[in-house]
Write an enzyme that holds these catalytic residues in place. Structure first.
Site, mmCIF file in Angstrom:
data_model
loop_
_atom_site.group_PDB
_atom_site.id
_atom_site.type_symbol
_atom_site.label_atom_id
_atom_site.label_comp_id
_atom_site.label_asym_id
_atom_site.label_seq_id
_atom_site.Cartn_x
_atom_site.Cartn_y
_atom_site.Cartn_z
ATOM 1 N N GLY A 122 -24.007 3.652 4.850
ATOM 2 C CA GLY A 122 -23.467 3.752 3.403
ATOM 3 C C GLY A 122 -23.690 3.078 2.507
ATOM 4 N N GLY A 174 -22.494 4.788 -1.287
ATOM 5 C CA GLY A 174 -21.625 5.191 -2.231
ATOM 6 C C GLY A 174 -21.377 4.572 -2.550
ATOM 7 N N ASN A 175 -20.637 4.135 -3.968
ATOM 8 C CA ASN A 175 -19.926 3.636 -5.529
ATOM 9 C C ASN A 175 -20.376 2.047 -5.157
ATOM 10 O OD1 ASN A 175 -19.189 5.693 -6.487
ATOM 11 N ND2 ASN A 175 -17.090 5.630 -5.870
ATOM 12 N N VAL A 176 -19.802 1.633 -3.609
ATOM 13 C CA VAL A 176 -19.974 -0.218 -3.222
ATOM 14 C C VAL A 176 -21.305 -0.343 -2.826
ATOM 15 C CG1 VAL A 176 -19.173 -2.276 -2.283
ATOM 16 C CG2 VAL A 176 -17.931 -0.174 -3.118
ATOM 17 N N LYS A 233 0.509 -1.328 -0.108
ATOM 18 C CA LYS A 233 0.105 0.431 0.066
ATOM 19 C C LYS A 233 1.001 1.014 0.334
ATOM 20 C CE LYS A 233 -4.318 0.949 0.693
ATOM 21 N NZ LYS A 233 -5.650 0.187 0.033
HETATM 22 P P1 NAD Z 1 -17.441 5.588 -1.414
HETATM 23 O O1 NAD Z 1 -16.711 7.048 -0.805
HETATM 24 O O2 NAD Z 1 -18.510 5.544 -2.343
HETATM 25 O O3 NAD Z 1 -18.861 5.355 -0.357
HETATM 26 C C1 NAD Z 1 -19.440 5.855 0.602
HETATM 27 C C2 NAD Z 1 -20.215 5.760 1.433
HETATM 28 O O4 NAD Z 1 -20.348 6.353 2.517
HETATM 29 C C3 NAD Z 1 -20.481 7.990 1.239
HETATM 30 O O5 NAD Z 1 -21.966 7.846 -0.245
HETATM 31 C C4 NAD Z 1 -20.139 8.686 2.155
HETATM 32 O O6 NAD Z 1 -21.293 9.443 1.879
HETATM 33 C C5 NAD Z 1 -20.921 7.245 3.536
HETATM 34 N N1 NAD Z 1 -20.679 7.211 4.670
HETATM 35 C C6 NAD Z 1 -19.696 7.544 4.950
HETATM 36 N N2 NAD Z 1 -19.462 8.235 6.554
HETATM 37 C C7 NAD Z 1 -20.660 8.028 7.212
HETATM 38 C C8 NAD Z 1 -21.300 7.181 7.863
HETATM 39 N N3 NAD Z 1 -20.792 7.300 9.298
HETATM 40 N N4 NAD Z 1 -22.326 7.033 8.155
HETATM 41 C C9 NAD Z 1 -23.387 6.431 7.367
HETATM 42 N N5 NAD Z 1 -23.040 6.297 6.315
HETATM 43 C C10 NAD Z 1 -21.460 7.155 5.949
HETATM 44 O O7 NAD Z 1 -16.389 3.916 -1.125
HETATM 45 P P2 NAD Z 1 -16.789 3.055 -1.835
HETATM 46 O O8 NAD Z 1 -15.811 2.355 -2.944
HETATM 47 O O9 NAD Z 1 -18.769 2.692 -1.579
HETATM 48 O O10 NAD Z 1 -16.586 1.881 -0.409
HETATM 49 C C11 NAD Z 1 -16.518 1.830 1.153
HETATM 50 C C12 NAD Z 1 -16.331 1.178 1.819
HETATM 51 O O11 NAD Z 1 -15.740 -0.151 0.801
HETATM 52 C C13 NAD Z 1 -15.427 1.801 1.743
HETATM 53 O O12 NAD Z 1 -15.187 1.292 3.380
HETATM 54 C C14 NAD Z 1 -14.050 1.053 0.710
HETATM 55 O O13 NAD Z 1 -12.726 0.891 2.171
HETATM 56 C C15 NAD Z 1 -14.460 -0.090 1.187
HETATM 57 N N6 NAD Z 1 -13.900 -1.462 -0.155
HETATM 58 C C16 NAD Z 1 -14.539 -0.553 -1.093
HETATM 59 C C17 NAD Z 1 -13.477 -1.388 -2.189
HETATM 60 C C18 NAD Z 1 -13.883 -0.454 -3.824
HETATM 61 O O14 NAD Z 1 -14.118 -1.195 -4.688
HETATM 62 N N7 NAD Z 1 -14.386 0.512 -4.055
HETATM 63 C C19 NAD Z 1 -13.155 -2.237 -1.967
HETATM 64 C C20 NAD Z 1 -13.185 -2.678 -1.638
HETATM 65 C C21 NAD Z 1 -13.120 -1.774 0.334
#
Ligand code: NAD
Length: 371
Positions: free
Chosen positions: A190, A192-194, A85
């Protein structure tokens, strides 16, 4: 902690890292650290995070923990990849410049492919492309047909969401003995993207959804497009549902939240869900089936691995589908041994990265070439 930081080899998070590099470029303001935890299965692949760390010590601690986690995640997913990382110390909204990203690219090149960077919090596909002007050791940037047949710009989130859906189904089958998700109640923290993509898979499978996100527009999207029910911040983890899926941030499974859980399954994509390792056993004691985060959220790293290897969408999808089998193996071992699922997942990952296979060396050469 101060003394531990100056004694890096005895840092509490050091865990036999193979390599740690500190990069400084005064002209562009770049201050970065690359951590390579273990390369026994192949080159270390992991995200490059940009974050305004309050201290150098905080940055070192973060990069060491994240790097080690990647070794476990890739090994558990049976990828010919090691764990690493990188972190750039700085505020991505104020200090990110093309020159800084180019400097990072030059530094990555100097590592000769031992470490390959992808997107992480604070960096995006365009940033990685700028780094890529000076190095081939970046990933998650290639426009291609995604694992689901849709166009992809390299963003791994769709594969992460699909893998989380597959893992959630395996957990439901194991704990509740059902193959279908019709009427299953799921709370997602949450969206968001995932989280949003996971919600869509669940909706398509007939589940009932409750959602909470700190951003109103994300909430509205899930309510309007998927018919999800909005929940309050303080309730989302304690709703009377079948599954809780944390998809926002880590450390949400802790002394406060675990006693309040009513769901019998926790299966979400966020990294480092357990605040402390002992929360693994606490969940088990309460009869909650925990799908270990680094097992269920491996879809993204699988996708990025195959981008470099140039595989077909079908190959990527078939590999992401194995997340369900891996979780079932973890759940069965946990039942047989009486030990919690997180501990079993760590053990299984260690079995996979501690033994050096003949194929690993060949795979790392192949990957370095595909750059
Ligand atoms: P993202 O930033 O698109 O989505 C996260 C969402 O969580 C956002 O909509 C944000 O507004 C919301 N959020 C933040 N704080 C919050 C809270 N206190 N309560 C409720 N919602 C809250 O990120 P992502 O890419 O969707 O990733 C989500 C999680 O999955 C992260 O922890 C990331 O590390 C993990 N992850 C993502 C991937 C990937 O491919 N994107 C891969 C492995 C792990």
């Amino acid at each position: 902690m101060g003394e531990d930081f100056t004694m890096l080899f005895s840092h509490p998070e050091f865990d036999n890292h193979e390599h740690l590099s500190f990069f400084c470029d005064p002209e562009t303001g770049l201050k970065a650290i690359v951590a390579i935890h273990n390369t026994s299965r192949g080159p270390a692949l992991g995200g490059c995070r940009m974050f305004p760390y309050a201290s150098d010590e905080e940055a070192v601690r973060d990069v060491l923990r994240l790097s080690r986690g990647m070794t476990y995640k890739s090994a558990l997913a049976n990828l010919d990849l090691g764990g690493g990382k990188s972190v750039i110390i700085g505020d991505p909204r104020k200090q990110k410049t093309e020159a800084l990203m180019e400097a990072m690219g030059r530094h990555l090149e100097s590592l000769g492919g031992q470490y390959i960077a992808a997107e992480d919090s604070g960096t995006s596909v365009p940033d990685l492309k700028v780094m890529g002007r000076h190095t081939s050791h970046v990933a998650g940037i290639a426009s291609r047909t995604g694992f689901d047949g849709n166009p992809s710009n390299g963003d791994p989130s769709p594969a992460t969401a699909y893998g989380t859906f597959i893992g959630l189904k395996a957990a439901v089958k194991h704990k509740l003995g059902r193959d279908d998700l019709n009427g299953l109640k799921v709370a997602i923290q949450g969206i968001g993207n995932v989280g949003f993509r996971l919600a869509r898979h669940l909706k398509d499978a007939g589940a009932d959804l409750w959602v909470y996100d700190i951003h109103d527009d994300n909430m509205r999207r899930a309510v309007d497009q998927l018919g999800a029910k909005p929940a309050a911040a303080e309730d989302i983890l304690s709703l009377p549902v079948d599954v809780v899926a944390p998809c926002a941030m880590g450390a949400v499974l802790n002394d406060d939240s675990i006693p309040q859980l009513k769901a019998r399954i926790v299966a979400g994509a966020a990294n480092n869900l357990l605040e402390h390792p002992e929360h693994d056993a606490m969940l088990q004691d309460r009869g909650v089936l925990y799908a270990p985060d680094f097992a269920i959220n491996a879809g993204g790293i699988i996708d990025v691995f195959y981008e470099r290897a140039g595989a077909t969408p079908e190959t990527v999808r078939a590999h992401v589908d194995t997340i369900g089998d891996t979780l079932t193996e973890i759940f069965n071992r946990s039942d047989r041994s009486g030990r919690p699922t997180g501990e079993i997942a760590n053990e299984l990952a260690e079995e996979r990265f501690k033994k050096h296979t003949a194929g690993a060396g060949q795979a790392s050469e192949r990957l370095a070439r595909t750059g």
